[in-house]
Design an enzyme around this catalytic site. Structure first.
Site, short mmCIF file in Angstrom:
data_model
loop_
_atom_site.label_atom_id
_atom_site.label_comp_id
_atom_site.label_asym_id
_atom_site.label_seq_id
_atom_site.Cartn_x
_atom_site.Cartn_y
_atom_site.Cartn_z
N GLU A 52 -33.43 65.52 -42.20
CA GLU A 52 -32.03 65.35 -42.62
C GLU A 52 -31.60 63.90 -42.45
O GLU A 52 -30.70 63.58 -41.67
CB GLU A 52 -31.12 66.29 -41.83
CG GLU A 52 -31.46 67.75 -42.07
CD GLU A 52 -30.43 68.73 -41.49
OE1 GLU A 52 -29.74 68.38 -40.52
OE2 GLU A 52 -30.33 69.85 -42.02
N GLU A 72 -35.70 74.60 -44.38
CA GLU A 72 -34.78 75.20 -43.42
C GLU A 72 -33.78 76.06 -44.17
O GLU A 72 -33.19 75.60 -45.17
CB GLU A 72 -33.98 74.13 -42.67
CG GLU A 72 -34.74 73.41 -41.61
CD GLU A 72 -33.84 72.55 -40.75
OE1 GLU A 72 -32.67 72.91 -40.52
OE2 GLU A 72 -34.32 71.48 -40.33
C1 BG6 Z 1 -30.28 71.54 -39.34
C2 BG6 Z 1 -31.22 70.86 -38.39
O1 BG6 Z 1 -29.17 70.72 -39.49
O2 BG6 Z 1 -29.69 72.73 -39.00
C3 BG6 Z 1 -31.83 71.78 -37.34
O3 BG6 Z 1 -32.26 70.18 -39.05
C4 BG6 Z 1 -30.76 72.73 -36.85
O4 BG6 Z 1 -32.39 71.00 -36.32
C5 BG6 Z 1 -30.30 73.59 -38.03
O5 BG6 Z 1 -31.10 73.50 -35.75
C6 BG6 Z 1 -29.30 74.66 -37.67
O6 BG6 Z 1 -28.20 74.09 -37.04
P1 BG6 Z 1 -27.68 74.64 -35.64
O7 BG6 Z 1 -26.60 73.75 -35.25
O8 BG6 Z 1 -27.24 76.04 -35.89
O9 BG6 Z 1 -28.86 74.59 -34.73
#
Ligand code: BG6
Length: 482
Positions: free
Chosen positions: A189, A381
């Site tokens: 990101e 993701e």
């Molecule tokens: C993304 C990141 O922004 O979202 C991850 O690359 C992160 O590292 C994921 O864990 C989910 O966000 P959160 O805040 O729910 O962990």
């Protein structure tokens, strides 16, 4: 076109070292920036995201001079459980596993003359374990952490010398794992630095007079470092593939009023800017205009532009959790997201954390990215963070998670049918891990439950949720059975 996932589709899950591994001071690892981010209970939090550190918090954390807890120091102790965890991933049929290497495990201070052999050996063991089950690693070089020493001594990515430190690190791991890793990602990101400068770039905001200037200068260093890493990766292993990674922020206009559409276009350009540089190899005109209007001047070395142009990525990977709405008019209620926020969309439902769930938006985004760049896309993701309730018999019925994932996979299949080249899908947090934005573990994403609370209490035992068998079936049927 057939409505199917391609035969070689890379199914799997994704994690990051700082949220998963624990063992923060084991095996010669240096402190990483993520080890200093405290857990702050929701009631005491100022805003939704708790990833920004002031100088005072940074110093307190460094000297352990407060009562704060730092969950990323223990993660879910993958450091000691990796064999068991990888066996569970294999049981689900993972074809791939996205993970990151902790830079501070390899170069504890960032600029050490020799890498830390114990750290290198740890990832050797992890990759060997994955190979045992034919699971292809996809490895992120930098996922929201860097050696703390680089922040203390160099103020993070603002210092150009960090490019050399990073490329030494990249070269070391490319060489060491040449025969074990085929897929690499440079910066997770990369756009996060704009909103979470400490997280994304090791920048402590109160140390800079003009933080916007600092952000874009540090980002330029990351772009160059990423391009140099692409070059090294190709030289060291011509069979490897290396991609960039973007937090994709699909954004809709609030109405068909051209003013709203224009505002949205501008917003989208600010998101595409990062992939424009990494995929096309140059800064687009709209960002030059933005820099001029905001008195941002990027200090570039003579051949930086040539380096960017010569070393474009092979594929685009991105995260997708939610979509946003923009308006040219007065701002309405804002809905949060992973470090970002936008206006509320009345057509969408939200997760318990207020993230707006929009599966169709993923199809739209896949089409848009492919139309714009025409190179393979990898969703690395996507997932639902939720509070899981444990039944009396210890089981967890996480149908909400299954529904979220199913809806998104249906739309990926549609996008593939639209003609988009999608390499794979790794759901976020196949095993519960520490949240990046709130440093809590109670926001769970996993198919695998880990018995630990936000303060690190628990047995760290693993157990399967209902979604575990569901995802196993999805992979076994190559997405036919969703
Ligand atoms: C993304 C990141 O922004 O979202 C991850 O690359 C992160 O590292 C994921 O864990 C989910 O966000 P959160 O805040 O729910 O962990």
């Amino acid at each position: 076109m057939s409505n199917k996932f391609p035969e070689n589709f890379l199914w799997g899950g994704a994690t990051a070292a700082n949220q998963l591994e624990g063992g923060y001071n084991l095996g010669g690892k240096g402190l990483s920036t993520a080890d200093l981010i405290p857990f702050i209970p929701k009631e005491e939090r100022n805003g939704d995201n708790a990833v920004q550190l002031t100088s005072e918090q940074f110093e307190n954390a460094l000297n352990d001079s407060s009562n704060a807890v730092y969950p990323k120091r223990w993660g879910v102790d993958f450091y000691n459980h990796y064999e068991e965890d990888i066996a569970l991933f294999a049981e689900m049929g993972f074809k791939t596993y996205r993970m990151s290497i902790s830079w501070a495990r390899i170069f504890p201070n960032g600029d050490d003359l020799q890498p830390n052999e114990e750290g290198l050996a740890f990832y050797d063991r992890v990759f060997d374990e994955l190979e045992k089950y034919n699971i292809e690693p996809v490895v992120t070089l930098s996922h929201y952490e860097m050696p703390v020493s680089i922040v203390s001594r160099f103020n993070g990515w603002i210092d150009r010398q960090v490019i050399d430190m990073f490329t030494t690190y990249a070269e070391t791991v490319f060489k060491r794992y040449r025969d074990k890793v085929k897929y690499w990602l440079t910066f997770n990101e990369i756009n996060a630095i704009a909103l979470a400068p400490y997280n994304g770039g090791g920048l402590i905001t109160d140390r800079f007079e003009n933080i916007d200037q600092a952000i874009y200068q540090a980002l330029h260093h990351q772009f160059v470092a990423s391009a140099v890493a692409v070059k090294l990766c190709r030289e060291i292993n011509p069979d490897a593939q290396i991609g960039c990674m973007l937090a994709r922020l699909e954004t809709y206009p609030e109405t068909c009023n051209p003013a709203d559409v224009l505002k949205t276009l501008k917003q989208e350009q600010m998101n595409f800017f990062y992939t424009d540089v990494q995929v096309r190899g140059y800064y687009p005109n709209f960002i030059k205009k933005y820099f001029a209007e905001n008195n941002i001047v990027i200090d570039m070395k003579a051949d930086d532009e040539a380096v960017l142009l010569a070393n474009k990525v092979d594929f685009i990977s991105f995260s997708y959790y939610m979509s946003f709405v923009e308006s040219a008019g007065p701002k309405g209620d804002r809905a949060p997201g992973n470090l970002f926020s936008g206006l509320k969309n009345p057509y969408l439902e939200s997760s318990e954390w207020g993230w707006q769930i929009d599966a169709v938006g993923l199809r739209i985004t896949l089409n848009k990215l492919y139309d714009r760049y025409q190179i393979p896309l990898f969703i690395v993701e996507n997932g639902l963070g939720a509070i899981d309730k444990i039944n009396e018999d210890g089981s967890i019925d996480d149908d909400y998670r299954i529904n979220y994932l199913r809806e998104h996979l249906v739309e990926i299949r549609e996008a593939i049918n639209d003609g988009v080249d999608v390499m794979g899908y790794t759901s976020w947090g196949p095993i519960d891990i520490i949240s990046v934005s709130t440093s809590e573990v109670s926001k769970r994403y996993g198919f695998i439950y880990v018995d630990v609370d936000n303060y690190g209490n628990g047995s760290f035992e693993r157990s399967k949720k209902k979604s575990f068998d569901w995802y196993k079936k999805v992979i076994k049927s190559n997405g036919d059975s969703l």
